[in-house]
Scaffold this active site. Structure first.
Site, PDB file in Angstrom:
ATOM      1  N   ASP A  89       0.837  -1.209   0.000  1.00 49.02           N
ATOM      2  CA  ASP A  89       0.000   0.000   0.000  1.00 49.02           C
ATOM      3  C   ASP A  89       0.867   1.251   0.000  1.00 49.02           C
ATOM      4  O   ASP A  89       0.541   2.245  -0.647  1.00 49.02           O
ATOM      5  CB  ASP A  89      -0.951   0.010   1.205  1.00 49.02           C
ATOM      6  CG  ASP A  89      -1.767   1.299   1.239  1.00 49.02           C
ATOM      7  OD1 ASP A  89      -2.454   1.582   0.236  1.00 49.02           O
ATOM      8  OD2 ASP A  89      -1.683   2.036   2.232  1.00 49.02           O
ATOM      9  N   LYS A 145      -4.307  -1.846   5.813  1.00 50.73           N
ATOM     10  CA  LYS A 145      -3.625  -1.264   6.990  1.00 50.73           C
ATOM     11  C   LYS A 145      -4.388  -1.599   8.265  1.00 50.73           C
ATOM     12  O   LYS A 145      -3.814  -1.934   9.292  1.00 50.73           O
ATOM     13  CB  LYS A 145      -3.544   0.263   6.865  1.00 50.73           C
ATOM     14  CG  LYS A 145      -2.581   0.748   5.800  1.00 50.73           C
ATOM     15  CD  LYS A 145      -2.361   2.247   5.888  1.00 50.73           C
ATOM     16  CE  LYS A 145      -3.498   3.087   5.387  1.00 50.73           C
ATOM     17  NZ  LYS A 145      -3.473   3.458   3.983  1.00 50.73           N
ATOM     18  N   ARG A 158      -0.513   6.320  -6.669  1.00 50.69           N
ATOM     19  CA  ARG A 158      -1.895   6.780  -6.918  1.00 50.69           C
ATOM     20  C   ARG A 158      -1.989   8.298  -6.764  1.00 50.69           C
ATOM     21  O   ARG A 158      -2.676   8.974  -7.524  1.00 50.69           O
ATOM     22  CB  ARG A 158      -2.864   6.127  -5.906  1.00 50.69           C
ATOM     23  CG  ARG A 158      -3.186   4.694  -6.203  1.00 50.69           C
ATOM     24  CD  ARG A 158      -3.887   4.044  -5.016  1.00 50.69           C
ATOM     25  NE  ARG A 158      -5.126   4.696  -4.668  1.00 50.69           N
ATOM     26  CZ  ARG A 158      -5.631   4.765  -3.432  1.00 50.69           C
ATOM     27  NH1 ARG A 158      -4.984   4.226  -2.413  1.00 50.69           N
ATOM     28  NH2 ARG A 158      -6.777   5.353  -3.208  1.00 50.69           N
TER      29      ARG A 158
HETATM   30  N1  URA Z   1      -6.977   6.721   3.189  1.00 49.61           N
HETATM   31  C1  URA Z   1      -6.175   5.674   2.872  1.00 49.61           C
HETATM   32  O1  URA Z   1      -5.435   5.167   3.730  1.00 49.61           O
HETATM   33  N2  URA Z   1      -6.188   5.222   1.620  1.00 49.61           N
HETATM   34  C2  URA Z   1      -6.986   5.739   0.659  1.00 49.61           C
HETATM   35  O2  URA Z   1      -6.950   5.262  -0.458  1.00 49.61           O
HETATM   36  C3  URA Z   1      -7.825   6.827   0.994  1.00 49.61           C
HETATM   37  C4  URA Z   1      -7.808   7.302   2.274  1.00 49.61           C
END
Ligand code: URA
Length: 434
Positions: free
Chosen positions: A161, A187, A168
């Site tokens: 992530d 997470k 992203r």
């Molecule tokens: N918070 C996150 O941790 N990831 C996202 O994609 C959007 C908000």
């Protein structure tokens, strides 16, 4: 297996197999897949979407790209909250210590700013000395001892992530249900929690611009949580105007401290109480929402939430003097008033535009390696529905780089809209899904 074929398949709208998703995430984590191929797949998913099975597989692979914490040493329920991202959203900073002060254990791994939205970790790092990079052992000890710890993603927790989040952010692929779901849930599931309160933002400042999409995102996240044996509550909340008055890192911490002191803007206080009451309910520390709200209000009045916030800050190396005396936060060199050009009632304050304006001032990142200016940001003086007269102060901008002044003022000009007649304001809390 070749990444090229996976990209092509998704580009053409074909469902990916669990093996393909696993192969891709392993390559993201190890670094064997270059940014350009990752970006291409991200854009293909952005346009083609993912099925529930693909989203579940993506979340699972991202979760197991790193360590999953075992907090069984804590016998009580472990609860977390997470927002899908908003402008001026400092709810975590007040709600989490309030819930912890009522006995809820909170092991929280939070994010940095994403796009025009702020992130809890960037906000906390405006507190001098505050460490968001505890080792997982330090994090576990802090949760056991204080009942709460908030850290950023380490290389050990959902590292896939971490890399995808950064890509992203600069490739316009944030607003995607499978990505938001997998990013947040990987997470959260790694934290060893029992239940989760989600604040799903809806509106111009949110990644989900309308209620249907927000509901879809909420349902996807609830199902993914359920599939992993976790209880998830999703509260849909309005993000058409910034939450509260402060937008920018230290400015938002100061506003959260105000709420912990029983002050602060009404909308921030309302959502703080609601969110932390849900946390109490899920933890079994209150039998009803009414009782939960009562306990939280008491924790505000007695300052036990504030005391817990200080304990957390001190436990993570932060200087607590700034909590007692927020004027000790480093302040911006310049400030400039933004005044009303006309008069009437404020019919809208476009949260996305305000978020972008704050980002340009230095409160967020335009490029992935930009350094955050913790003192930069905006203090609004008005909310939707307020009446204003010509030249009345609508906002004050704070900045360290003088070249930011004129473009930001232009952005703000486009953020406010006015009308002649009184306007109906929307409720902050739209609905609750579980
Ligand atoms: N918070 C996150 O941790 N990831 C996202 O994609 C959007 C908000």
């Amino acid at each position: 297996m070749r990444v090229y074929d996976i990209i092509k398949k998704k580009r053409d709208g074909v469902e990916l197999s669990g093996e393909e998703i696993s192969f891709f995430i392993k390559g993201v984590t190890s670094g064997s897949i270059p940014d350009c191929q990752i970006s291409s797949l991200l854009m293909a998913v952005y346009f083609q979407g993912m099925t529930e099975e693909e989203t579940a597989a993506l979340t699972r692979e991202m979760l197991y790209s790193g360590r999953v914490l075992d907090l069984n040493s804590i016998k009580d329920k472990k609860i977390d909250k997470h927002s899908t991202g908003g402008v001026g959203d400092k709810i975590t900073l007040a709600a989490a210590p309030l819930a912890a002060s009522c006995g809820v254990y909170i092991p929280m791994i939070a994010g940095r700013g994403l796009g025009h939205t702020g992130g809890t970790i960037d906000k906390l790092e405006s507190i001098p000395g505050f460490r968001t990079d505890l080792t997982l052992e330090e994090f576990t000890r802090q949760v056991e001892k204080t009942g709460i710890s908030i850290i950023g993603q380490t290389g050990e927790i959902a590292p896939a992530d971490r890399r995808l989040y950064a890509i992203r952010d600069i490739t316009a692929t944030v607003e995607s249900i499978p990505f938001i779901t997998s990013s947040i849930m990987s997470k959260k599931l790694a934290e060893g929690i029992d239940a989760l309160v989600l604040d799903i933002k809806v509106g111009s400042g949110a990644f989900m611009k309308n209620q249907d999409d927000a509901r879809k995102l909420a349902k996807t996240m609830i199902e993914i949580g359920k599939g992993m044996g976790k209880k998830v509550i999703a509260v849909l909340t309005d993000m058409n105007q910034p939450l509260g008055m402060a937008v920018g890192n230290s400015l938002e911490v100061i506003e959260a401290i105000d709420v912990l002191n029983g002050k602060g803007p009404a909308d921030v206080a309302e959502l703080t109480v609601e969110t932390s009451a849900w946390m109490l309910l899920l933890a079994g520390k209150a039998d009803s929402m009414a009782l939960g709200r009562q306990k939280i209000r008491k924790a505000i009045k007695s300052r036990s939430g504030l005391k817990k916030f200080k304990e957390m800050v001190a436990g993570q190396g932060g200087i607590t003097d700034v909590i007692d005396n927020p004027s000790l936060f480093s302040s911006a060199r310049y400030s400039e008033t933004f005044a009303a050009r006309g008069e009437g009632f404020i019919s809208g304050i476009d949260a996305e535009r305000v978020g972008i304006a704050a980002m340009h001032l230095g409160a967020g990142r335009i490029k992935v390696d930009d350094r955050i200016d913790h003192a930069a940001g905006i203090i609004l003086n008005k909310k939707v529905g307020d009446q204003v007269r010509i030249n009345e102060e609508l906002a004050v901008i704070y900045f360290n780089n003088i070249s930011k002044r004129d473009p930001t003022i232009k952005m703000l000009e486009n953020a406010f809209s006015f009308c002649k007649d009184k306007v109906e304001t929307k409720p902050l809390i739209i609905e609750v899904l579980n």
